[in-house]
Motif scaffolding. Structure first.
Motif, PDB file in Angstrom:
ATOM      1  N   PRO A   1       0.822  -1.220   0.000  1.00 49.02           N
ATOM      2  CA  PRO A   1       0.000   0.000   0.000  1.00 49.02           C
ATOM      3  C   PRO A   1       0.851   1.263   0.000  1.00 49.02           C
ATOM      4  O   PRO A   1       1.928   1.310   0.595  1.00 49.02           O
ATOM      5  CB  PRO A   1      -0.804  -0.119   1.297  1.00 49.02           C
ATOM      6  N   VAL A   2       0.362   2.289  -0.675  1.00 44.33           N
ATOM      7  CA  VAL A   2       1.072   3.569  -0.751  1.00 44.33           C
ATOM      8  C   VAL A   2       1.229   4.141   0.660  1.00 44.33           C
ATOM      9  O   VAL A   2       0.262   4.226   1.421  1.00 44.33           O
ATOM     10  CB  VAL A   2       0.308   4.564  -1.641  1.00 44.33           C
ATOM     11  N   VAL A   3       2.447   4.527   1.002  1.00 54.67           N
ATOM     12  CA  VAL A   3       2.774   5.023   2.343  1.00 54.67           C
ATOM     13  C   VAL A   3       2.577   6.535   2.407  1.00 54.67           C
ATOM     14  O   VAL A   3       2.999   7.271   1.510  1.00 54.67           O
ATOM     15  CB  VAL A   3       4.237   4.667   2.694  1.00 54.67           C
ATOM     16  N   VAL A   4       1.951   6.997   3.491  1.00 53.10           N
ATOM     17  CA  VAL A   4       1.758   8.432   3.724  1.00 53.10           C
ATOM     18  C   VAL A   4       2.875   8.936   4.632  1.00 53.10           C
ATOM     19  O   VAL A   4       3.150   8.352   5.674  1.00 53.10           O
ATOM     20  CB  VAL A   4       0.394   8.714   4.384  1.00 53.10           C
ATOM     21  N   GLN A   5       3.512  10.013   4.199  1.00 52.43           N
ATOM     22  CA  GLN A   5       4.518  10.619   5.060  1.00 52.43           C
ATOM     23  C   GLN A   5       4.336  12.118   5.151  1.00 52.43           C
ATOM     24  O   GLN A   5       3.583  12.725   4.394  1.00 52.43           O
ATOM     25  CB  GLN A   5       5.928  10.259   4.606  1.00 52.43           C
ATOM     26  N   SER A   6       5.025  12.721   6.111  1.00 51.55           N
ATOM     27  CA  SER A   6       4.914  14.156   6.351  1.00 51.55           C
ATOM     28  C   SER A   6       6.263  14.666   6.836  1.00 51.55           C
ATOM     29  O   SER A   6       7.211  13.903   6.972  1.00 51.55           O
ATOM     30  CB  SER A   6       3.825  14.441   7.400  1.00 51.55           C
ATOM     31  N   MET A   7       6.316  15.974   7.103  1.00 51.91           N
ATOM     32  CA  MET A   7       7.578  16.574   7.558  1.00 51.91           C
ATOM     33  C   MET A   7       7.292  17.630   8.615  1.00 51.91           C
ATOM     34  O   MET A   7       6.337  18.404   8.500  1.00 51.91           O
ATOM     35  CB  MET A   7       8.330  17.203   6.380  1.00 51.91           C
ATOM     36  N   THR A   8       8.121  17.656   9.639  1.00 50.95           N
ATOM     37  CA  THR A   8       7.965  18.668  10.684  1.00 50.95           C
ATOM     38  C   THR A   8       8.366  20.041  10.164  1.00 50.95           C
ATOM     39  O   THR A   8       9.129  20.163   9.202  1.00 50.95           O
ATOM     40  CB  THR A   8       8.838  18.336  11.911  1.00 50.95           C
ATOM     41  N   ASN A   9       7.858  21.087  10.817  1.00 56.45           N
ATOM     42  CA  ASN A   9       8.306  22.442  10.501  1.00 56.45           C
ATOM     43  C   ASN A   9       8.845  23.143  11.744  1.00 56.45           C
ATOM     44  O   ASN A   9       8.895  24.370  11.818  1.00 56.45           O
ATOM     45  CB  ASN A   9       7.195  23.269   9.854  1.00 56.45           C
ATOM     46  N   THR A  10       9.255  22.353  12.718  1.00 58.13           N
ATOM     47  CA  THR A  10       9.892  22.892  13.915  1.00 58.13           C
ATOM     48  C   THR A  10      11.397  23.025  13.685  1.00 58.13           C
ATOM     49  O   THR A  10      11.942  22.434  12.753  1.00 58.13           O
ATOM     50  CB  THR A  10       9.669  21.948  15.106  1.00 58.13           C
ATOM     51  N   ASP A  11      12.049  23.775  14.547  1.00 59.07           N
ATOM     52  CA  ASP A  11      13.514  23.786  14.586  1.00 59.07           C
ATOM     53  C   ASP A  11      13.923  22.481  15.259  1.00 59.07           C
ATOM     54  O   ASP A  11      13.598  22.250  16.429  1.00 59.07           O
ATOM     55  CB  ASP A  11      14.006  24.995  15.385  1.00 59.07           C
ATOM     56  N   THR A  12      14.617  21.608  14.537  1.00 57.54           N
ATOM     57  CA  THR A  12      14.914  20.273  15.057  1.00 57.54           C
ATOM     58  C   THR A  12      15.719  20.322  16.350  1.00 57.54           C
ATOM     59  O   THR A  12      15.613  19.413  17.180  1.00 57.54           O
ATOM     60  CB  THR A  12      15.670  19.457  13.982  1.00 57.54           C
ATOM     61  N   SER A  13      16.492  21.385  16.537  1.00 63.13           N
ATOM     62  CA  SER A  13      17.273  21.481  17.776  1.00 63.13           C
ATOM     63  C   SER A  13      16.389  21.678  19.002  1.00 63.13           C
ATOM     64  O   SER A  13      16.837  21.479  20.138  1.00 63.13           O
ATOM     65  CB  SER A  13      18.301  22.616  17.678  1.00 63.13           C
ATOM     66  N   GLU A  14      15.125  22.078  18.795  1.00 61.94           N
ATOM     67  CA  GLU A  14      14.161  22.178  19.891  1.00 61.94           C
ATOM     68  C   GLU A  14      13.547  20.790  20.093  1.00 61.94           C
ATOM     69  O   GLU A  14      12.536  20.447  19.488  1.00 61.94           O
ATOM     70  CB  GLU A  14      13.095  23.219  19.582  1.00 61.94           C
ATOM     71  N   VAL A  15      14.177  20.023  20.941  1.00 58.44           N
ATOM     72  CA  VAL A  15      13.889  18.591  21.058  1.00 58.44           C
ATOM     73  C   VAL A  15      12.435  18.308  21.414  1.00 58.44           C
ATOM     74  O   VAL A  15      11.758  17.525  20.737  1.00 58.44           O
ATOM     75  CB  VAL A  15      14.832  17.945  22.101  1.00 58.44           C
ATOM     76  N   ILE A  16      11.944  18.894  22.479  1.00 53.87           N
ATOM     77  CA  ILE A  16      10.590  18.590  22.955  1.00 53.87           C
ATOM     78  C   ILE A  16       9.549  19.027  21.938  1.00 53.87           C
ATOM     79  O   ILE A  16       8.612  18.269  21.615  1.00 53.87           O
ATOM     80  CB  ILE A  16      10.320  19.267  24.316  1.00 53.87           C
TER      81      ILE A  16
END
Length: 413
Positions: free
Chosen positions: A30-45
């Motif tokens: 099945p076709v996989v759904v993915q996404s991407m964060t828009n946070t600053d990755t260094s902001e861990v929490i």
């Protein structure tokens, strides 16, 4: 059209995993759904929380930006927080320009990721290009991580483009610049994937993409990629835009390709409105696949558009209420009620189509329109059931849906 239909062309099967959690891209899956964060990755929490939200919304892979040493060092911490939250979604690291340095200097970043995204247009120039690309492939091989070769229209390898343009200019009948650009995109993706294979990777460790922002161009590029290779394909516009425009462009671009059996994983790259919900890109991707009959993620809530017979906003509010109620319960429902994602719910606004549409749904409600008797009959499996009235119609209809789910999809069915 049946749900979970097989793909028309079998591509390589790429396994992306974290511990016991495995997501399979390609190979007729099945076709996989993915996404991407828009946070600053260094902001861990903050990043970990958004990843968890995207995963709970149904994203099966989440990509995060890794652009600085601080963000690379944050990746293992983010992974650790997710594991503590029992969120085993695989993470994809998005690298540009300095990925070779970050993966070398922070090896624990590569260990914590499940897949690496490499843009061949941004790995270096001239003599450094192959060396830096090779360094990233070495990291992928060392830690046994699959990769995506992600070519973008806006960051295309300029050496390939210039060579193609020069060659075209020498032709007696030169082709248009758009044709040359498409060919350069395709060549960059395929040649980079083949270089990775020369470096030691196998075809079932590589996903490729060649993204543009133009709907027609995207379709032509991917149809050609699909003809020329068996690599698993990641679909998506580079930037779809904001709101309605982004949804329409993404749907137009991806639907034709998916209907042709092209594409193994998709991302809908929506620009969030101010204060908007990042999960919207997951919901839109799911709706595209579900509308095409390729996959089912959540019960379909059918609602009429409204007209002069439905001047009250009550049916609109109820439709929104039920949509949120269904989505909000899916995380628990799908674990104990298999098949519930195929349920159809109707919320109709007047007597013209209300009873008929409600009868066609698994469970539906026909609300009173302007001047109609203030009662709302409910239909269950095509048969008229209870009639709701008063101030608690929304709560009572939610309860009926909950009971229907238990009765129809529970263990006793």
């Amino acid at each position: 059209m049946s749900l979970e239909q097989p793909r028309k062309k079998l591509t390589e099967k790429v396994v992306v995993k974290w511990k016991d959690k495995a997501v399979i891209i390609g190979g007729g899956n099945p076709v996989v759904v993915q996404s991407m964060t828009n946070t600053d990755t260094s902001e861990v929490i903050k990043t970990a929380v958004q990843i968890k939200e995207l995963a709970d919304a149904g994203s099966e892979l989440v990509r995060i930006t890794v652009n600085t040493k601080e963000s690379a060092l944050a990746v293992p911490e983010i992974r650790n927080h997710l594991d503590k939250m029992n969120c085993s979604i695989p993470l994809v690291g998005d690298f540009h320009f300095n990925g070779h340095k970050l993966l070398t200097e922070v090896p624990e970043c590569a260990e914590a990721l499940s897949k690496l995204r490499i843009n061949p247009g941004n790995v270096g120039r001239k003599a450094k290009k192959d060396l830096q690309f090779g360094s990233m492939i070495d990291a992928a091989l060392t830690y046994q991580k699959p990769i995506r070769i992600g070519v973008n229209w806006g960051s295309l390898d300029q050496e390939i483009l210039a060579e193609r343009m020069d060659k075209n200019a020498r032709l007696i009948s030169p082709r248009g610049a758009d044709v040359v650009m498409r060919e350069a995109l395709i060549e960059s993706a395929l040649s980079s994937a083949n270089k990775a294979i020369d470096w030691g990777m196998s075809k079932n460790q590589i996903v490729i993409s060649a993204k543009v922002s133009n709907v027609q161009e995207l379709q032509q590029v991917y149809l050609e990629l699909n003809k020329r290779s068996s690599f698993a394909l990641h679909l998506g516009l580079t930037e779809a835009g904001m709101g309605l425009k982004g949804i329409v462009y993404s749907t137009s671009a991806l639907s034709l390709l998916l209907n042709e059996g092209v594409g193994d994983t998709i991302r809908v790259s929506l620009t969030p409105e101010p204060g908007g919900d990042r999960r919207d890109e997951v919901y839109v991707a799911q709706e595209i696949l579900q509308s095409l009959g390729i996959r089912a993620f959540t019960p379909v809530v059918i609602a009429c558009p409204g007209c002069g017979r439905t001047t009250s906003t009550f049916f609109q509010e109820l439709a929104e209420n039920i949509q949120k109620y269904v989505r909000g319960n899916m995380n628990s429902w799908k674990k104990i009620y298999p098949g519930v994602e195929k349920m159809n719910v109707a919320v109709m606004g007047c007597v013209v189509n209300g009873p008929g549409e409600s009868q066609h749904a698994d469970i539906g409600i026909s609300l009173p329109g302007t001047g109609e008797q203030p009662v709302a009959p409910v239909f269950i499996n095509g048969v008229r059931g209870p009639t709701l009235k008063g101030d608690n119609i929304a709560e009572e209809f939610q309860q009926l849906i909950s009971e229907y789910v238990k009765d129809q999809y529970g263990a006793k069915r």
